[in-house]
Enzyme design. Structure first.
Site, PDB file in Angstrom:
ATOM      1  N   LYS A 116      49.967  41.036  39.509  1.00 33.87           N
ATOM      2  CA  LYS A 116      49.821  41.529  37.988  1.00 33.87           C
ATOM      3  C   LYS A 116      50.630  42.783  37.956  1.00 33.87           C
ATOM      4  CE  LYS A 116      45.975  39.210  36.242  1.00 33.87           C
ATOM      5  NZ  LYS A 116      44.713  38.844  36.321  1.00 33.87           N
ATOM      6  N   LYS A 205      50.493  26.239  41.527  1.00 33.35           N
ATOM      7  CA  LYS A 205      49.381  25.907  40.706  1.00 33.35           C
ATOM      8  C   LYS A 205      49.901  25.892  39.110  1.00 33.35           C
ATOM      9  CE  LYS A 205      47.675  30.301  39.791  1.00 33.35           C
ATOM     10  NZ  LYS A 205      46.424  31.372  39.671  1.00 33.35           N
ATOM     11  N   LYS A 208      49.581  29.268  32.738  1.00 33.61           N
ATOM     12  CA  LYS A 208      50.020  29.531  31.653  1.00 33.61           C
ATOM     13  C   LYS A 208      51.231  30.425  31.868  1.00 33.61           C
ATOM     14  CE  LYS A 208      49.114  32.849  28.954  1.00 33.61           C
ATOM     15  NZ  LYS A 208      48.910  33.885  28.043  1.00 33.61           N
TER      16      LYS A 208
HETATM   17  P1  TYM Z   1      41.135  32.672  34.715  1.00 34.05           P
HETATM   18  O1  TYM Z   1      40.948  32.883  33.523  1.00 34.05           O
HETATM   19  O2  TYM Z   1      42.591  32.900  35.238  1.00 34.05           O
HETATM   20  O3  TYM Z   1      40.850  30.987  35.235  1.00 34.05           O
HETATM   21  C1  TYM Z   1      39.615  30.468  34.776  1.00 34.05           C
HETATM   22  C2  TYM Z   1      39.113  29.508  35.730  1.00 34.05           C
HETATM   23  O4  TYM Z   1      40.237  28.368  35.801  1.00 34.05           O
HETATM   24  C3  TYM Z   1      40.573  28.268  37.319  1.00 34.05           C
HETATM   25  N1  TYM Z   1      41.643  27.826  37.413  1.00 34.05           N
HETATM   26  C4  TYM Z   1      42.379  26.785  38.143  1.00 34.05           C
HETATM   27  N2  TYM Z   1      41.468  26.013  38.932  1.00 34.05           N
HETATM   28  C5  TYM Z   1      42.397  25.280  39.593  1.00 34.05           C
HETATM   29  N3  TYM Z   1      43.636  25.006  39.516  1.00 34.05           N
HETATM   30  C6  TYM Z   1      44.468  25.804  38.619  1.00 34.05           C
HETATM   31  N4  TYM Z   1      45.832  25.484  38.536  1.00 34.05           N
HETATM   32  C7  TYM Z   1      43.551  26.892  38.019  1.00 34.05           C
HETATM   33  N5  TYM Z   1      44.108  27.822  37.055  1.00 34.05           N
HETATM   34  C8  TYM Z   1      42.832  28.492  36.888  1.00 34.05           C
HETATM   35  C9  TYM Z   1      40.224  29.770  38.035  1.00 34.05           C
HETATM   36  O5  TYM Z   1      39.933  29.822  39.302  1.00 34.05           O
HETATM   37  C10 TYM Z   1      39.013  30.113  37.234  1.00 34.05           C
HETATM   38  O6  TYM Z   1      37.627  29.638  37.498  1.00 34.05           O
HETATM   39  N6  TYM Z   1      39.168  36.451  36.986  1.00 34.05           N
HETATM   40  C11 TYM Z   1      38.730  35.217  36.293  1.00 34.05           C
HETATM   41  C12 TYM Z   1      37.894  35.516  35.304  1.00 34.05           C
HETATM   42  C13 TYM Z   1      36.747  35.989  35.250  1.00 34.05           C
HETATM   43  C14 TYM Z   1      35.507  35.537  36.190  1.00 34.05           C
HETATM   44  C15 TYM Z   1      34.442  36.388  36.124  1.00 34.05           C
HETATM   45  C16 TYM Z   1      35.443  34.385  36.882  1.00 34.05           C
HETATM   46  C17 TYM Z   1      36.307  37.391  34.863  1.00 34.05           C
HETATM   47  N7  TYM Z   1      34.925  37.513  35.279  1.00 34.05           N
HETATM   48  C18 TYM Z   1      33.290  36.326  36.836  1.00 34.05           C
HETATM   49  C19 TYM Z   1      33.750  34.287  37.450  1.00 34.05           C
HETATM   50  C20 TYM Z   1      33.169  35.020  37.102  1.00 34.05           C
HETATM   51  C21 TYM Z   1      40.153  34.541  35.979  1.00 34.05           C
HETATM   52  O7  TYM Z   1      41.232  35.324  35.650  1.00 34.05           O
HETATM   53  O8  TYM Z   1      40.092  33.217  35.517  1.00 34.05           O
END
Ligand code: TYM
Length: 334
Positions: A116, A205, A208
């Site tokens: 990031k 992967k 977005k």
């Molecule tokens: P975020 O918003 O990037 O993604 C949300 C969820 O989607 C999953 N994900 C994927 N899984 C499989 N293949 C992919 N290509 C793919 N892209 C995204 C992510 O693994 C995630 O589960 N840091 C976290 C948000 C967060 C969070 C939390 C999660 C904040 N607090 C507490 C769990 C518990 C995030 O950026 O997810």
């Protein structure tokens, strides 16, 4: 309060719509797990601010749209607590307290921070961005969950959350129980590839930021058009050329969405089927899978989601406030 064990997860509202990577990696699991566990599913709007602070106007709207996607995918708001992170101020208080016991070195080493850092650029690299995992630890630990259902890319964040909890417990006494990672066993779901490949022709992967996504809430025609342009085995120019399904985006999706994927893969390998046939069959299978989600989503109004989120915040706060009492007590803050 329910006797069920709790689980907690969240997604960032950096966009108004979730992609099928979010669905396969996490949301699909949530829908299953909510039958067994008390699920808290959060829309983490403060996390979105770590990269959108200069242009935060979209976040509130995005949060509502993401919550609609949760419900459309099958989250049952009468059982599951659906809420927006910033509506439950305990997340901010715990974040602050945990930040006091989190060594800087741990945060600087988190791989997503390095990624990031490059994306936002040096001049926009904030204190909040470095603290991202501490806020995530607060989200998790507030609900003392049994487990956290996420995609594979979140494993480093869960590990640091665990380390922060252990350090807190060592210093002030056992407040936070250990939790487990609930990541899909099937690796193609745990890290769903996107529609494209990187410069070396390797699948990466769905994300977005790579603009390689299929969204839950797009039209069947949009999905079809994207799949028509998806990455396939580069050396398979004609139907009769042998394919390499392991490195082909379309074949990876067939594996998930088509019951006949094994035959399709074999025929692809043997050069008895072409990429066009794979694409056509995938379009049909994927649109069929997404149809009920898309139909349900179209029926959710702004008022419906506002009511769900208001009720969710009350329920989340109820549990979070109890945890904060334990935390303040353990630290001797009164
Ligand atoms: P975020 O918003 O990037 O993604 C949300 C969820 O989607 C999953 N994900 C994927 N899984 C499989 N293949 C992919 N290509 C793919 N892209 C995204 C992510 O693994 C995630 O589960 N840091 C976290 C948000 C967060 C969070 C939390 C999660 C904040 N607090 C507490 C769990 C518990 C995030 O950026 O997810």
């Amino acid at each position: 309060m329910s006797d069920k064990k709790r689980i907690l997860s969240g997604m960032q509202p950096t966009s108004p719509r979730l992609h099928i990577g979010n669905y396969e990696g996490a949301l699909r699991n949530w829908v299953e797990l909510q039958k067994t566990y008390k699920l808290y599913c959060c829309v983490v709007d403060w996390h979105a601010l770590t990269t959108m602070a200069e242009d935060p106007n979209q976040i509130a709207l995005n949060s509502r749209e993401v919550a609609k996607d949760y419900v459309a995918a099958g989250i049952d708001p009468s059982e599951t607590v659906v809420f927006i992170q910033s509506h439950v101020k305990e997340h901010a208080e715990l974040h602050l307290l945990l930040s006091m016991v989190t060594p800087l070195g741990w945060l600087e080493r988190v791989p997503t921070f390095k990624e990031k850092q490059q994306t936002v650029g040096a001049e926009r690299e904030s204190y909040g961005l470095l603290g991202y995992p501490v806020l995530q630890a607060a989200d998790i630990l507030l609900y003392k969950p049994y487990g956290v259902p996420v995609g594979r890319d979140q494993a480093p964040h869960l590990e640091i959350s665990r380390e922060i909890a252990r350090r807190f417990n060592r210093l002030y006494g056992e407040v936070f129980p250990e939790f487990v990672n609930l990541i899909p066993e099937d690796e193609s779901r745990a890290k769903l590839p996107g529609l494209d490949a990187d410069d070396e022709g390797v699948l990466r992967k769905m994300s977005k930021s790579y603009d390689n996504c299929i969204y839950l809430n797009e039209t069947p025609e949009e999905t079809a058009q994207k799949i028509m342009g998806a990455f396939t085995t580069p050396s398979k120019m004609r139907k009769t050329d042998p394919g390499i399904p392991e490195g082909c985006a379309v074949c990876q999706f067939l594996r998930i969405y088509s019951p006949q994927w094994q035959t399709q893969w074999q025929e692809d390998r043997e050069g008895v089927r072409g990429c066009m046939q794979n694409k056509k069959e995938l379009i049909e299978a994927l649109n069929e899978t997404l149809r009920p989600i898309r139909d349900r989503r179209a029926a959710i109004s702004d008022d419906d989601i506002e009511a769900i989120l208001a009720a969710g915040a009350v329920k989340a706060r109820e549990f979070a406030a109890c945890t904060m009492d334990d935390v303040r007590e353990a630290m001797g803050l009164r």
